[in-house]
Design an enzyme around this catalytic site. Structure first.
Site, short mmCIF file in Angstrom:
data_model
loop_
_atom_site.label_atom_id
_atom_site.label_comp_id
_atom_site.label_asym_id
_atom_site.label_seq_id
_atom_site.Cartn_x
_atom_site.Cartn_y
_atom_site.Cartn_z
N CYS A 43 -76.31 9.89 51.24
CA CYS A 43 -77.66 9.82 51.83
C CYS A 43 -77.60 9.91 53.35
O CYS A 43 -78.41 10.59 53.96
CB CYS A 43 -78.35 8.50 51.48
SG CYS A 43 -78.06 7.89 49.84
N ASP A 44 -76.65 9.22 53.97
CA ASP A 44 -76.69 9.04 55.42
C ASP A 44 -75.58 9.77 56.18
O ASP A 44 -75.60 9.79 57.42
CB ASP A 44 -76.60 7.53 55.77
CG ASP A 44 -77.73 6.75 55.13
OD1 ASP A 44 -78.83 7.33 54.98
OD2 ASP A 44 -77.53 5.57 54.79
N CYS A 73 -74.40 4.31 51.53
CA CYS A 73 -74.52 5.57 50.80
C CYS A 73 -74.14 6.75 51.70
O CYS A 73 -74.94 7.20 52.53
CB CYS A 73 -75.96 5.74 50.29
SG CYS A 73 -76.21 7.31 49.46
#
Ligand code: NAP
Length: 299
Positions: free
Chosen positions: A132-133, A129
């Protein structure tokens, strides 16, 4: 007892809830992770008709608020099976729920590469992701693997703040939108590594490089990267329903455009269903079709 239980609160499930609630039915959504589904990981949605540009998170939040304002109930639980009968029982790890019709809208989960160390290095350089990261890799070199819309979007997103982005794809043509591939080509810090597969992840506690192998020459190349974003598609997770619905060889629920499965009163909507185009638009459309079919079945 609810009229309709919807398994999965992604785009298809929430769209189904909106249609069923507006038809006067009571709805319970059962979700194992968090509402919104896969789209919450997409930085920008630019192909949903009528909305020029929206983040995946805002899109999902809007759907959720629309469904709950209409009276949708949501519980977090992993569904382990369904029993058919005059009423249907949906089993979860902790509790059973009764209803008159069920809509399976379980979507799909990220496909792993299946390489040694992939699991151990997940969260230590390996991610599924970028939204997200990605921020953890500001100013650092990363790689993205895949040739679909997710990989192209991830590469574009990461190219805005990573020092270098290798886009590794197993073919020389992208499955994702040409417009995004063109945007990537114009970026100085993006390098395409085509006709290549990742054959090894390097690093003990944290990822330090990936080894890619050229599919034609067999030549190996080590790319020093701190992050690897794997975006090679999704896999369905429908084994819990196999006694009541047919699954195709890849595990998708067999249902045509009417979303009907082989068991009356059980419908499949969105990415978990056999179909050729898996998009937000088709997930939302399935939600409407499945909900209206369930309402007609209940009467
Ligand atoms: P996808 O379209 O299925 O693409 C997966 C990519 O990974 C393909 O390029 C495929 O290569 C490659 N691949 C598959 N298995 C592999 C393996 N074992 N090793 C190496 N490469 C592998 O998946 P996606 O990009 O996640 O997209 C899923 C769906 O969501 C698509 O319909 C997409 O259009 C949609 N989507 C839409 C948006 C948006 O509308 N904004 C954003 C993201 C995704 P091949 O091409 O060679 O098969």
């Amino acid at each position: 007892m609810h009229d309709i239980i919807i398994i999965g609160a992604g785009t298809a499930g929430l769209s189904a809830a909106i249609y069923a609630l507006r038809a006067g039915k009571s709805v319970l959504l059962l979700e194992q992770l968090s509402y919104g589904g896969q789209i919450i990981n997409t930085p920008e949605v630019e192909n949903y008709p009528g909305i020029k540009n929206i983040s995946g998170f805002d899109f999902a939040q809007g759907l959720y608020e629309q469904a709950t304002a209409l009276g949708a109930e949501l519980e977090y639980a992993k569904v382990t099976g369904i029993t058919d009968g005059a009423e249907k029982t949906v089993h979860t790890e902790g509790k059973d729920y009764s209803c008159r019709a069920v809509i399976i809208a379980t979507g799909a989960k990220n496909r792993p590469l299946g390489l040694p160390k992939e699991q151990e290095l997940t969260g230590a350089g390996v991610s599924y992701c970028a939204t997200c990261d990605g921020a953890f890799f500001r100013g650092r070199p990363v790689a993205v693997n895949g040739g679909g819309n997710t990989a192209l979007e991830d590469a574009l997103f990461l190219s805005n703040y990573c020092s270098k982005v290798y886009l590794i794809h197993r073919r020389d043509a992208f499955r994702g939108e040409a417009k995004q591939a063109e945007q990537l080509k114009a970026k100085e810090n993006v390098e395409f590594v085509l006709n290549a597969t990742i054959t090894e992840l390097v690093g003990e506690e944290e990822l330090s490089a990936v080894i890619v192998t050229d599919k034609q020459s067999g030549e190996k190349r080590e790319l020093a990267v701190d992050g690897l974003f794997i975006a090679i598609g999704q896999m369905p997770d429908n084994a819990a329903f196999a006694s009541l619905v047919d699954l195709d060889p890849a595990g998708y629920v067999v249902a045509a455009e009417d979303c009907k499965t082989r068991t009356e009163g059980i419908y499949a909507a969105g990415d978990c269903r056999t179909k050729t185009v898996r998009q937000l638009t088709t997930a939302a459309a399935d939600g409407a079709v499945a909900a209206l079919a369930a309402c007609a079945y209940i009467g």
